[in-house]
Design a protein around this motif. Structure first.
Motif, mmCIF file in Angstrom:
data_model
loop_
_atom_site.group_PDB
_atom_site.id
_atom_site.type_symbol
_atom_site.label_atom_id
_atom_site.label_comp_id
_atom_site.label_asym_id
_atom_site.label_seq_id
_atom_site.Cartn_x
_atom_site.Cartn_y
_atom_site.Cartn_z
ATOM 1 N N LEU A 1 22.090 -9.378 2.338
ATOM 2 C CA LEU A 1 21.728 -9.734 1.148
ATOM 3 C C LEU A 1 20.610 -8.979 0.507
ATOM 4 C CD1 LEU A 1 22.184 -11.714 -1.130
ATOM 5 C CD2 LEU A 1 20.621 -13.178 -0.418
ATOM 6 N N TYR A 2 19.586 -8.801 1.366
ATOM 7 C CA TYR A 2 18.364 -7.877 0.982
ATOM 8 C C TYR A 2 18.786 -6.593 0.814
ATOM 9 C CZ TYR A 2 13.852 -5.832 1.205
ATOM 10 O OH TYR A 2 12.847 -5.185 0.672
ATOM 11 N N ARG A 3 19.766 -6.012 1.585
ATOM 12 C CA ARG A 3 20.278 -4.579 1.540
ATOM 13 C C ARG A 3 20.895 -4.455 0.345
ATOM 14 N NH1 ARG A 3 24.162 -1.297 5.609
ATOM 15 N NH2 ARG A 3 23.979 0.796 4.514
ATOM 16 N N THR A 4 21.914 -5.513 0.017
ATOM 17 C CA THR A 4 22.823 -5.472 -1.156
ATOM 18 C C THR A 4 21.712 -5.257 -2.246
ATOM 19 O OG1 THR A 4 24.429 -6.645 0.142
ATOM 20 C CG2 THR A 4 24.432 -6.485 -2.340
ATOM 21 N N GLN A 5 20.768 -5.994 -2.520
ATOM 22 C CA GLN A 5 19.926 -6.245 -3.564
ATOM 23 C C GLN A 5 19.124 -4.642 -3.656
ATOM 24 O OE1 GLN A 5 16.772 -9.218 -3.294
ATOM 25 N NE2 GLN A 5 16.640 -9.234 -5.755
#
Length: 180
Positions: free
Chosen positions: A1-5
């Motif tokens: 999720l962090y990488r996607t953000q």
């Protein structure tokens, strides 16, 4: 999720700042934070200046919204062509465009690409003027100057406001050529 953000944020930054800076400059800033430091280096570049002939008179004869529509059509088409040929748009000065071939990235054929770009820009005027005629707007004529010379290229300004830009005698000469 962090990488996607993070990826979404980077795409947003690239898209947003890409409207104000060339893709090469945005990449330089994002990938090398030291690229934000003020300073520059000597570069041989080909400088292009173009403008719409008689534009000031046109602005006095048309309503503001028509002037902006006509100007945006012209600048949009010219921007696409300059980017297609690998030019860096330094700035729009009203109806004038200042672009450079050879910085921040240098190519062996910078001068040739600038010349081909100028020819393509002149060729695009027919379509721009056809659209202008269809909307009851006047036809435009454009002047272009090309000049190859040495400039200082880099981050110029202050810690609060700076831009990747170019200074030097060759810039002034190009402006004088374009006036004629």
């Amino acid at each position: 999720l962090y990488r996607t953000q993070l990826e979404r944020n980077e795409r947003f930054i690239r898209a947003t700042f890409g409207r104000y800076l060339s893709d090469d400059i945005v990449t330089e800033i994002l990938e090398r934070p030291e690229g934000l430091e003020l300073g520059g280096d000597l570069r041989e570049v080909t400088i292009m200046m173009s403008d719409i002939r008689g534009f000031t008179t046109l602005t006095e004869q048309l309503p503001a919204d028509r002037v902006v529509a006509m100007l945006n059509r012209y600048l949009g088409a010219m921007t696409d062509i300059i980017l297609q040929y690998g030019g860096t748009i330094d700035e729009f000065l009203g109806d004038a465009i200042l672009a450079v071939f050879g910085a921040p990235r240098r190519h062996d054929d910078d001068a040739d690409r600038a010349a081909r770009c100028a020819i393509a820009m002149q060729g695009a005027m027919e379509a721009i003027n056809a659209e202008n005629r269809s909307e009851g707007l006047p036809e435009l004529a454009m002047g272009i100057a090309l000049n190859t010379g040495t400039v200082i290229a880099g981050n110029i300004g202050s810690e609060r406001r700076s831009k990747y830009g170019f200074v030097g005698h060759a810039m002034n000469v190009t402006s004088r050529i374009e006036d004629v």
